[in-house]
Design an enzyme around this catalytic site. Structure first.
Site, mmCIF file in Angstrom:
data_model
loop_
_atom_site.group_PDB
_atom_site.id
_atom_site.type_symbol
_atom_site.label_atom_id
_atom_site.label_comp_id
_atom_site.label_asym_id
_atom_site.label_seq_id
_atom_site.Cartn_x
_atom_site.Cartn_y
_atom_site.Cartn_z
ATOM 1 C CD GLU A 1 -1.172 0.522 11.708
ATOM 2 O OE1 GLU A 1 -1.683 1.351 12.495
ATOM 3 O OE2 GLU A 1 -1.028 0.738 10.495
ATOM 4 C CD GLU B 1 -3.096 -0.057 6.744
ATOM 5 O OE1 GLU B 1 -3.670 -1.011 7.284
ATOM 6 O OE2 GLU B 1 -3.068 1.097 7.236
#
Length: 539
Positions: A207, A325
């Site tokens: 991220e 994810e």
């Protein structure tokens, strides 16, 4: 007896009108029960997934990771879970194999034990001023050895998320810059190779794309770091018959950022682009169930899949897309929503939708841990989504077919070639709590079914003596006691649960005469294997 034969003949004729005609009408009776059709074009596949499309994640959080006053991780993460638990082992083995992505928020503050006394291997410690609320932690090599023993025993395929923030310095624009210091990661990779541990892919960072979560790195610098990882893998696996995949960036989709990354890493330098999905918002949101049951809201994520598919096609690259994810609701999910039956509506819809846009693998957050695990965090018993994932894995093949439902938008319909079998498998999801739908399956292209694998067509309605050819298998999922927030699921009316030895239960279908429509009850999910569907794409 004559009356019974007449009824069967009427059923066959009615089936033939729907099935052979390539189109159908929708009718609703006074009781609110609808009859409609799914039109499947099985002449060619619109996309292809990996054989092991279903994937799950394992995270690094310590037990004192808490969200909104609830600490939902317990002893269910990579550093502390009980690897000897029989249910855990059997749950992974049941997929044969299950991809496991190891990573998450703390991976970018995790270092790896190298045995160097100058670099002590200390655990994560709670610190509210640190990124994500914890100090730097460490993966001891003995724990890595234990994990790999479990992975080997369970047959899992491992994707390991590497710390991508080592060596970074703050930049004037708020990002973190400077080249990735890969010294610790390279040492860890060499150790892994020396031990003979099988790694399916090495993923760089978590991220950090676009505006990032906690930190961000520009795409230009990230591309240079991906190339460095590629070089490390090439050197470390020199002489090996195959090498692990190079995977990045493991972040939220940002079209401009992803476009720049792919343009600076081709050709053939990055195997997989991973993106994350938490489109339902924070776990504390009181409207999560409303969003899950809203077809328009579910449709919103299609633009992300479509955009990434377009970027990869335009780039002319061999790089493929994965969802690396996806937990739906961030900050550990929401108990009795993201770990309950209702979440299978969102999860299976995501699997169906993403596969239509050529997503090769979809990693669910989590296998275990938080409030969105496929397994219960404390008992390890499967939550409803585990069985949804297992049915997908066993029934939905890699070839994705175009499917259209011509009735209510509360029915979500997906079709694939059947896994390891003839014909097709349909996934039908009923988001309505009021209507039972009776659904016929029709073929785009007005082609009757084939009696032989090579596709010889029979342009007639089957005789009564051939009824066995029309039998299909159905798997109906409903919540225990009719509660959407139940953590127990029924398959064809029977509760699914491991036995006393931790064995995963058999998933047995009911057999249904092919002339009958598929009945989809309110708030239910149906997988239907139609073996005699005319499907040239599935040969």
């Amino acid at each position: 007896m004559a009356a019974g034969l007449l009824l069967k003949l009427v059923g066959f004729c009615f089936w033939a009108v729907f099935w052979l005609g390539g189109a159908a009408t929708v009718s609703t009776n006074a009781g609110g029960e609808a009859a409609a059709a799914v039109v499947v074009d099985a002449r060619s596949a619109i996309a292809v997934t990996d054989e092991d499309f279903v994937c799950a994640t394992l995270d690094w959080w310590p037990p004192d990771k808490c969200d909104y006053g609830t600490c939902s991780w317990g002893l269910a993460t990579l550093l502390n879970m009980d690897l000897s638990n029989k249910i855990l082992l059997n749950a992974v083995k049941a997929f044969s194999p299950l991809k496991l992505r190891l990573g998450g928020s703390l991976q970018d503050v995790l270092i790896y034990d190298t045995g160097d006394p100058r670099q002590p291997c200390t655990p994560f410690t709670k610190n509210s001023s640190a990124m994500f609320g914890f100090t730097q932690g460490c993966l001891p090599l003995h724990r890595w050895d234990e994990l790999n023993a479990f992975f080997q025993k369970s047959g899992a395929k491992i994707i390991f998320g590497l710390n991508a923030l080592n060596g970074r310095v703050p930049m004037s624009d708020g990002s973190l810059g400077g080249p990735w210091n890969y010294t610790n990661a390279a040492s860890f990779i060499r150790y892994t190779v020396s031990k003979g541990y099988d790694i399916h892919g090495w993923e760089l960072g978590n991220e950090l794309s676009g505006s990032g979560v906690g930190a961000r790195v520009d795409a230009d610098q990230y591309a240079q770091d991906v190339l460095a990882l590629k070089q490390i893998i090439d050197n470390s696996y020199q002489g090996h018959a195959s090498k692990p995949l190079v995977i990045a960036p493991g972040g939220f989709f940002d079209a401009a950022w992803f476009t720049e990354l792919i343009s600076r890493t081709k050709p053939n330098q990055m195997d997989v682009m991973t993106h994350h999905i938490y489109n339902l918002g924070p776990g504390v949101d009181a409207h999560l169930i409303d969003k899950i049951l809203d077809p328009s809201y579910l449709d919103g994520e299609a633009s992300t899949f479509s955009s990434l598919q377009g970027i990869l096609k335009s780039a002319g690259t061999s790089t493929v897309a994965w969802v690396g994810e996806a937990g739906g609701a961030y900050n550990s999910g929401h108990h009795l929503v993201t770990d309950a039956f209702v979440f299978s509506f969102w999860y299976l819809d995501q699997l169906g939708m993403s596969s239509k846009y050529d997503t090769k693998t979809y990693c669910r957050q989590t296998l275990i841990g938080g409030n969105y695990g496929l397994l219960n965090t404390t008992t390890f018993e499967p939550n409803p989504d585990y069985y949804s994932a297992l049915l997908w894995n066993r029934l939905m093949g890699t070839k994705v077919l175009s499917s259209t439902f011509n009735g209510t938008n509360k029915i979500r319909a997906y079709a694939h070639c059947a896994r390891d079998s003839h014909g097709i498998t349909l996934l039908l999801i009923n988001l309505s709590g009021n209507n039972t739908n009776h659904i016929y399956v029709t073929s785009e292209g007005v082609q009757p079914y084939s009696t032989k694998e090579e596709g010889r067509r029979i342009g007639r309605i089957p005789g009564l003596g051939e009824e066995a050819q029309l039998i299909r298998e159905e798997y109906h999922l409903t919540p225990k006691d009719g509660s959407l927030q139940s953590q127990h699921v029924l398959l064809n009316g029977n509760v699914l649960a491991p036995d006393a030895n931790g064995e995963i239960p058999k998933l047995e279908p009911v057999q249904v005469e092919g002339t009958q429509p598929i009945t989809v009850a309110p708030y239910s999910i149906v997988f239907a294997h139609v073996p005699r569907f005319y499907a040239p794409a599935c040969r």
